[in-house]
Structures are given as C-alpha cells and as structure tokens.
Write an enzyme that holds these catalytic residues in place. Sequence first.
Site, PDB file in Angstrom:
ATOM      1  N   HIS A   1      -2.526   7.450   6.997  1.00 29.86           N
ATOM      2  CA  HIS A   1      -1.512   8.338   6.404  1.00 29.86           C
ATOM      3  C   HIS A   1      -2.131   9.673   5.969  1.00 29.86           C
ATOM      4  O   HIS A   1      -1.468  10.709   6.024  1.00 29.86           O
ATOM      5  CB  HIS A   1      -0.882   7.686   5.166  1.00 29.86           C
ATOM      6  CG  HIS A   1       0.297   6.795   5.456  1.00 29.86           C
ATOM      7  ND1 HIS A   1       1.449   7.264   6.039  1.00 29.86           N
ATOM      8  CD2 HIS A   1       0.506   5.472   5.216  1.00 29.86           C
ATOM      9  CE1 HIS A   1       2.326   6.259   6.151  1.00 29.86           C
ATOM     10  NE2 HIS A   1       1.770   5.162   5.667  1.00 29.86           N
TER      11      HIS A   1
ATOM     12  N   GLN B   1       3.122   9.936   1.183  1.00 29.02           N
ATOM     13  CA  GLN B   1       4.389   9.186   1.147  1.00 29.02           C
ATOM     14  C   GLN B   1       5.216   9.499  -0.093  1.00 29.02           C
ATOM     15  O   GLN B   1       6.396   9.131  -0.145  1.00 29.02           O
ATOM     16  CB  GLN B   1       4.124   7.677   1.220  1.00 29.02           C
ATOM     17  CG  GLN B   1       3.608   7.227   2.577  1.00 29.02           C
ATOM     18  CD  GLN B   1       3.418   5.732   2.604  1.00 29.02           C
ATOM     19  OE1 GLN B   1       2.406   5.222   2.142  1.00 29.02           O
ATOM     20  NE2 GLN B   1       4.404   5.010   3.115  1.00 29.02           N
TER      21      GLN B   1
ATOM     22  N   CYS C   1       5.845  -0.251   7.225  1.00 32.47           N
ATOM     23  CA  CYS C   1       5.523   0.890   6.362  1.00 32.47           C
ATOM     24  C   CYS C   1       6.756   1.246   5.540  1.00 32.47           C
ATOM     25  O   CYS C   1       7.869   1.273   6.081  1.00 32.47           O
ATOM     26  CB  CYS C   1       5.115   2.071   7.250  1.00 32.47           C
ATOM     27  SG  CYS C   1       4.724   3.573   6.348  1.00 32.47           S
ATOM     28  N   LEU C   2       6.549   1.560   4.258  1.00 32.38           N
ATOM     29  CA  LEU C   2       7.671   1.930   3.387  1.00 32.38           C
ATOM     30  C   LEU C   2       8.339   3.228   3.855  1.00 32.38           C
ATOM     31  O   LEU C   2       9.497   3.477   3.529  1.00 32.38           O
ATOM     32  CB  LEU C   2       7.191   2.076   1.941  1.00 32.38           C
ATOM     33  CG  LEU C   2       6.760   0.777   1.242  1.00 32.38           C
ATOM     34  CD1 LEU C   2       6.136   1.083  -0.109  1.00 32.38           C
ATOM     35  CD2 LEU C   2       7.914  -0.203   1.103  1.00 32.38           C
TER      36      LEU C   2
ATOM     37  N   HIS D   1      -4.336   1.360   7.569  1.00 37.55           N
ATOM     38  CA  HIS D   1      -2.976   1.914   7.592  1.00 37.55           C
ATOM     39  C   HIS D   1      -2.845   3.068   6.581  1.00 37.55           C
ATOM     40  O   HIS D   1      -2.344   4.145   6.925  1.00 37.55           O
ATOM     41  CB  HIS D   1      -1.990   0.784   7.265  1.00 37.55           C
ATOM     42  CG  HIS D   1      -0.555   1.207   7.196  1.00 37.55           C
ATOM     43  ND1 HIS D   1       0.398   0.735   8.065  1.00 37.55           N
ATOM     44  CD2 HIS D   1       0.100   2.055   6.352  1.00 37.55           C
ATOM     45  CE1 HIS D   1       1.572   1.288   7.756  1.00 37.55           C
ATOM     46  NE2 HIS D   1       1.412   2.079   6.722  1.00 37.55           N
ATOM     47  N   GLU D   2      -3.327   2.843   5.356  1.00 34.10           N
ATOM     48  CA  GLU D   2      -3.151   3.862   4.306  1.00 34.10           C
ATOM     49  C   GLU D   2      -4.028   5.084   4.571  1.00 34.10           C
ATOM     50  O   GLU D   2      -3.597   6.220   4.347  1.00 34.10           O
ATOM     51  CB  GLU D   2      -3.446   3.279   2.922  1.00 34.10           C
ATOM     52  CG  GLU D   2      -2.553   2.123   2.492  1.00 34.10           C
ATOM     53  CD  GLU D   2      -1.068   2.341   2.732  1.00 34.10           C
ATOM     54  OE1 GLU D   2      -0.600   3.501   2.660  1.00 34.10           O
ATOM     55  OE2 GLU D   2      -0.380   1.348   3.031  1.00 34.10           O
TER      56      GLU D   2
ATOM     57  N   GLY E   1       0.831  -1.200   0.000  1.00 35.40           N
ATOM     58  CA  GLY E   1       0.000   0.000   0.000  1.00 35.40           C
ATOM     59  C   GLY E   1       0.858   1.240   0.000  1.00 35.40           C
ATOM     60  O   GLY E   1       2.023   1.200   0.413  1.00 35.40           O
TER      61      GLY E   1
END
Length: 151
Positions: free
Chosen positions: A134, A51, A88-89, A130-131, A46
């Site tokens: 953000h 991000q 997370c990236l 999660h997304e 995701g």
Amino acid sequence: MAIRNIVKIGDEVLRKKSKIVETIDNKIITLLEDMAETMHESKGVGLAAPQVGLLKRIIVIDVGEGLIELINPEIIDSEGSKKEDEACLSVPGKSGIVERPTYVKVTGLNRKGQKVQYEAHDFLAKAFCHEIDHLDGILYVDKAIEMDEEE
Ligand code: CO
C-alpha cells in the site's frame, strides 16, 4: 482516538507512493491510534496510512497476536511462496488469490522511534507484504492471479 474514513479503490491516493516519516510527533501518535481503532472497528487485520488518505509510510497490523505499529517499514528478507486468498478494506466485497512469501523479515520504527524487527510467517508475513505494498501505491488486485466475488 477516532475512527477515520477508509479510502476505497478508485481514489488516487491509493496509487501514490507514501513518504518516509522523518519526525514522530503527536500527530503521528494520534494517527497510529486512529488507524488501529479504524482497523479493529472494520474487523480488518491490517491498515496502511494511504487507506485513511495520508501518504505516510505507516502501517498497523493485528492478526490476533497483538497490535503491531510500524513506521517506515521495510522488508529486508523473504523466503518461500504460497498462493492464498487475500482481501482489503479498500476493496470491499471482493477477494482474490495472491502469491506471497511464507516468511519475511521486516524492520522499521516503533512509536518511540526505536528500530524494531519482526520475523513473520504465513498469515502475518502475508499481512506485512500487503500493507507495505500500500505504501508504494500497490493493491493486491494488481497481483491477484484470480479474483472472486464475495456474496
Ligand atoms: Co489493503
């Protein structure tokens, strides 16, 4: 399509609230495509627009069941709870345990501006939560019950 640079924890853009997308123009379509390519390239499941440095309410998700693109996503229902590992990236080399619902119903717009709805369970439900976090400047590390250092 292009790979975009992924912003890492510590950058203020990850802490700001993203804005509603009012018009889906070519720039937004390019952004969706770049986000998907960047996510796949990074082997993520995701990615949210902040991000890649843009405060727009846009997410892409691919948990192996096909690509989901969602503009102005909103969780309208949720059920259950499960404590599970998350990463997370934007927080490289780390993971942590987060409590998330096991079911969510999510609405938003697709790239054509049509209203769409998803019902997601387990891993996909976690990814949506999660997304969408953000987009409100929230990182999973804020919610983690415990953190693990990977390698
Ligand atoms: Co993340």
